[in-house]
Structure formats: structure tokens, C-alpha cells
Design an enzyme around this catalytic site. Structure first.
Site, PDB file in Angstrom:
ATOM      1  N   HIS A 193       2.123   3.412  -9.149  1.00 52.85           N
ATOM      2  CA  HIS A 193       1.974   1.977  -9.439  1.00 52.85           C
ATOM      3  C   HIS A 193       3.162   1.464 -10.255  1.00 52.85           C
ATOM      4  CE1 HIS A 193      -1.845   2.320  -7.609  1.00 52.85           C
ATOM      5  NE2 HIS A 193      -2.453   2.912  -8.607  1.00 52.85           N
TER       6      HIS A 193
ATOM      7  N   LEU B 191      10.530 -21.190  -4.795  1.00 55.92           N
ATOM      8  CA  LEU B 191       9.717 -20.146  -4.160  1.00 55.92           C
ATOM      9  C   LEU B 191       8.362 -20.109  -4.858  1.00 55.92           C
ATOM     10  CD1 LEU B 191       9.402 -17.447  -2.438  1.00 55.92           C
ATOM     11  CD2 LEU B 191      10.443 -16.279  -4.354  1.00 55.92           C
TER      12      LEU B 191
ATOM     13  N   SER C  28      -7.976  -4.768   5.277  1.00 55.82           N
ATOM     14  CA  SER C  28      -8.568  -4.506   3.960  1.00 55.82           C
ATOM     15  C   SER C  28      -8.962  -5.787   3.210  1.00 55.82           C
ATOM     16  CB  SER C  28      -7.636  -3.636   3.103  1.00 55.82           C
ATOM     17  OG  SER C  28      -7.365  -2.406   3.739  1.00 55.82           O
TER      18      SER C  28
ATOM     19  N   ASP D 172       0.837  -1.213   0.000  1.00 50.61           N
ATOM     20  CA  ASP D 172       0.000   0.000   0.000  1.00 50.61           C
ATOM     21  C   ASP D 172       0.866   1.254   0.000  1.00 50.61           C
ATOM     22  OD1 ASP D 172      -2.439   1.295  -0.056  1.00 50.61           O
ATOM     23  OD2 ASP D 172      -2.616   1.378   2.129  1.00 50.61           O
TER      24      ASP D 172
ATOM     25  N   GLU E 115       1.721 -13.283  12.399  1.00 50.65           N
ATOM     26  CA  GLU E 115       2.276 -12.098  13.057  1.00 50.65           C
ATOM     27  C   GLU E 115       2.111 -10.892  12.121  1.00 50.65           C
ATOM     28  OE1 GLU E 115       3.391 -11.945  16.109  1.00 50.65           O
ATOM     29  OE2 GLU E 115       3.138 -14.098  16.445  1.00 50.65           O
TER      30      GLU E 115
ATOM     31  N   GLU F 153     -12.356  -4.886  -4.130  1.00 50.30           N
ATOM     32  CA  GLU F 153     -12.868  -3.534  -3.875  1.00 50.30           C
ATOM     33  C   GLU F 153     -12.150  -2.480  -4.722  1.00 50.30           C
ATOM     34  OE1 GLU F 153     -12.276  -5.810  -1.384  1.00 50.30           O
ATOM     35  OE2 GLU F 153     -14.436  -6.166  -1.288  1.00 50.30           O
TER      36      GLU F 153
ATOM     37  N   TRP G  22     -11.993  -2.297  -7.764  1.00 52.79           N
ATOM     38  CA  TRP G  22     -12.790  -1.944  -8.957  1.00 52.79           C
ATOM     39  C   TRP G  22     -13.500  -0.612  -8.753  1.00 52.79           C
ATOM     40  CZ3 TRP G  22     -11.819  -4.544 -13.231  1.00 52.79           C
ATOM     41  CH2 TRP G  22     -11.422  -5.885 -13.149  1.00 52.79           C
TER      42      TRP G  22
HETATM   43  C1  IPE Z   1      -5.299  -2.857  -0.069  1.00 48.48           C
HETATM   44  O1  IPE Z   1      -5.034  -1.528  -0.250  1.00 48.48           O
HETATM   45  C2  IPE Z   1      -5.389  -3.569  -1.415  1.00 48.48           C
HETATM   46  C3  IPE Z   1      -4.128  -3.801  -2.097  1.00 48.48           C
HETATM   47  C4  IPE Z   1      -2.940  -3.472  -1.661  1.00 48.48           C
HETATM   48  C5  IPE Z   1      -4.235  -4.457  -3.376  1.00 48.48           C
HETATM   49  P1  IPE Z   1      -6.194  -0.433  -0.412  1.00 48.48           P
HETATM   50  O2  IPE Z   1      -5.498   0.860  -0.636  1.00 48.48           O
HETATM   51  O3  IPE Z   1      -7.155  -0.855  -1.454  1.00 48.48           O
HETATM   52  O4  IPE Z   1      -6.907  -0.498   1.012  1.00 48.48           O
HETATM   53  P2  IPE Z   1      -7.790   0.592   1.771  1.00 48.48           P
HETATM   54  O5  IPE Z   1      -8.808   1.080   0.792  1.00 48.48           O
HETATM   55  O6  IPE Z   1      -6.871   1.688   2.198  1.00 48.48           O
HETATM   56  O7  IPE Z   1      -8.360  -0.137   2.938  1.00 48.48           O
HETATM   57  C1  IPE Z   2      -1.544   0.228  -3.378  1.00 53.17           C
HETATM   58  O1  IPE Z   2      -1.399   1.582  -3.394  1.00 53.17           O
HETATM   59  C2  IPE Z   2      -1.808  -0.340  -4.757  1.00 53.17           C
HETATM   60  C3  IPE Z   2      -3.130  -0.975  -4.891  1.00 53.17           C
HETATM   61  C4  IPE Z   2      -4.098  -0.916  -4.028  1.00 53.17           C
HETATM   62  C5  IPE Z   2      -3.352  -1.730  -6.099  1.00 53.17           C
HETATM   63  P1  IPE Z   2      -2.620   2.578  -3.387  1.00 53.17           P
HETATM   64  O2  IPE Z   2      -3.002   2.878  -4.799  1.00 53.17           O
HETATM   65  O3  IPE Z   2      -3.716   2.078  -2.533  1.00 53.17           O
HETATM   66  O4  IPE Z   2      -1.943   3.858  -2.731  1.00 53.17           O
HETATM   67  P2  IPE Z   2      -2.556   4.844  -1.655  1.00 53.17           P
HETATM   68  O5  IPE Z   2      -3.011   4.001  -0.499  1.00 53.17           O
HETATM   69  O6  IPE Z   2      -3.693   5.547  -2.314  1.00 53.17           O
HETATM   70  O7  IPE Z   2      -1.420   5.733  -1.307  1.00 53.17           O
HETATM   71 MG    MG Z   3      -4.164   2.292  -0.559  1.00 55.42          MG
END
Ligand code: IPE
Ligand code: IPE
Ligand code: MG
Length: 250
Positions: free
Chosen positions: A44, A138, A203, A27, A214, A74, A76
Site C-alpha cells: 500500500h 483536473l 468489484s 489493485d 471502455e 467491502e 472493511w
Molecule cells: C477493489 O479491489 C477495491 C479497490 C481497489 C479499492 P479489491 O482487491 O478489494 O477487489 P476484489 O476483492 O479482488 O474483488
Molecule cells: C489494492 O490492492 C488496494 C486496495 C484494495 C485498497 P490489494 O490490497 O487489493 O492487493 P491484492 O489484490 O491483495 O494484491
Molecule cells: Mg485486491
């Protein structure tokens, strides 16, 4: 004296107490990009490099299973152009890395609903899974179009069908039986779950599998994550005492 800005040397790790299975909620890509005045999609793109580094670092540490949360059910809800870019990057990544995965003994496994992804991506993923299915060094488990509740629901539906058809006796359903209906069938539960990006929540990730995992939360945005951060998480893991509901031994 001013504190040195040099990175800390990698912490010393006990090779006999490594996590077998590390799962990561990657994230912070969007915030990484915003901090630099860039569009989210650049975050990304940079995140893809962190995936490469982490895969290599796990191989170097002899970790057996790496699960990466790449796209949730989610996600999407995001703007269509961001979703499109995320899926395109995934497709490019798997296509570009296929030879390396094969050469380096890495088996690609997908957890998630492939049937509702664009056909070209699903076909590429199936092809690379088939190409790498004999690899044993792996397992790279990519959670893609994955949601913990969706996974549990598809498991319950299939299990109910098997019970209704007389293939499974309801009284005989135990943990192991149920786990065979999950996307992670054949994989051990994660020992260590890392979430980058500063949020401290799950999430909808691996709801069944993380019962005794852990948890480790890092403020580092995913595109900045590297072998040093992974080593710090593993070091923290090695400082934990896992009891699984029992008492400490020794
Ligand atoms: C969790 O991150 C999903 C992935 C890393 C693929 P999100 O950015 O979607 O989670 P929320 O919305 O902050 O909970
Ligand atoms: C994680 O980064 C990538 C995916 C959820 C696919 P985010 O795109 O959620 O980045 P933030 O949380 O908005 O910074
Ligand atoms: Mg995020």
C-alpha cells in the site's frame, strides 16, 4: 539476438481523442508485496507513489477527471490493522499533497460515505476539498468508503424522500435527475476504466456510471503502474470504436 529489456517508448497518442475521464481500480498492492516477501502494508505504501506518478501523468496528458478507487465499502472486511494502515496512508497522502493540489489546479472530490470514516480523516478531506474547490485543471475524484450499490441505495433513499415530499415528480425522473443524487454529481461518466492487478471484474465500482465506459485490464500490480502503462491504456482506448448503441459514423 536477445530481446531488449529496455522499456518501449511511450506510444504516440492522438491529442484530439483523449479520454476526458479516466477511472482506475488500483489493485495488486498485496500481491506486489508478497512477491517481495514484504507485509501487505508495504504494498500500500508503494501504491501511494504510483498514485503520485499517475496524477502527474494525467496532468501532463491534460486529462480532466481522474477517479481512483482507494477504499471500498467491502474493504472493511480486511484485518483491522490493514484497514487502519490504509486509512492512515490516505490521511497522510491528502495532508502531504494538499499544497501541491492547490498549486497545480487540482480539485479534490470525494465519492463515498465520509460520515462513517474516522473523524480526523473526514475533517482533513473536507478541508482539502474546500481549499481546492475553485480549481479547474483536473478533478481528482477519490472513491473512498465507496461501493456502487451503497451509492445507488443512498441515491434511491434521498430521491424517494424528495418524491414523498413532493419536491420531485416520479414521472419526471430521468437519467440526469437520477445522476444528481450520485456521489459523482457534476462529473461526466468515465470514458476509460483501467483495472490493474490482473483480475477482470468491477468489484462494485461505479455501477451506474460505467454503462458505456471502455474497459482496460492490465496485469501490472498497482505499485508498478507508471506513465508508460497509462499511455498504453490510452492508446488502447484510442483504438476502440464507441457506438453507444448506435452505428459507426464515418
Ligand atoms: C477493489 O479491489 C477495491 C479497490 C481497489 C479499492 P479489491 O482487491 O478489494 O477487489 P476484489 O476483492 O479482488 O474483488
Ligand atoms: C489494492 O490492492 C488496494 C486496495 C484494495 C485498497 P490489494 O490490497 O487489493 O492487493 P491484492 O489484490 O491483495 O494484491
Ligand atoms: Mg485486491
Amino acid at each position: 539476438m536477445k530481446a531488449s529489456r529496455r522499456a518501449e517508448p511511450p506510444p504516440r497518442l492522438d491529442p484530439t481523442r483523449l479520454p476526458r475521464h479516466v477511472a482506475i481500480i488500483m489493485d495488486g498492492n498485496g500481491r506486489w508485496a508478497r512477491r517481495r516477501g514484504l507485509p501487505r502494508t508495504e504494498g500500500h505504501r508503494a501504491g501511494r507513489e504510483a498514485v503520485r506518478r499517475t496524477l502527474e501523468a494525467c496532468r501532463d496528458l491534460s486529462i480532466e477527471y481522474l477517479t481512483l478507487y482507494a477504499f471500498s465499502t467491502e474493504n472493511w472486511r480486511r484485518p483491522a490493522d490493514e484497514v487502519e494502515e490504509l486509512l492512515l496512508l490516505l490521511h497522510e497522502f491528502v495532508a502531504a499533497e494538499a499544497d501541491d493540489l492547490e498549486r497545480n489546479g487540482i480539485r479534490l472530490h470525494i465519492s463515498g460515505d465520509l460520515d462513517h470514516l474516522p473523524e480526523a480523516i473526514a475533517a482533513k478531506l473536507r478541508e482539502v476539498m474546500a481549499r481546492t474547490c475553485g480549481n479547474t485543471r483536473l478533478v481528482l475524484n477519490c472513491a473512498l468508503n465507496y461501493g456502487g450499490r451503497a451509492e445507488l441505495l443512498q441515491a434511491v433513499r434521498r430521491l424517494a424522500e424528495d418524491a414523498a415530499a413532493g419536491r420531485v415528480a416520479p414521472a419526471a425522473i430521468d437519467d440526469a435527475t437520477f445522476a444528481r443524487y450520485l456521489y459523482t454529481d457534476g462529473l461526466p461518466d468515465p470514458d476509460l476504466l483501467i483495472r490493474t492487478g490482473g483480475e477482470q471484474r468491477i468489484s462494485n465500482f461505479l455501477l451506474w456510471q460505467i454503462a458505456y465506459t471502455e474497459l482496460y485490464f492490465s496485469d501490472v500490480y498497482w505499485p508498478d503502474f507508471d506513465a508508460t502503462h497509462l499511455a498504453a491504456a490510452v492508446e488502447a482506448f484510442q483504438g476502440r470504436r464507441r457506438r453507444f448503441g448506435g452505428v459507426d459514423v464515418g
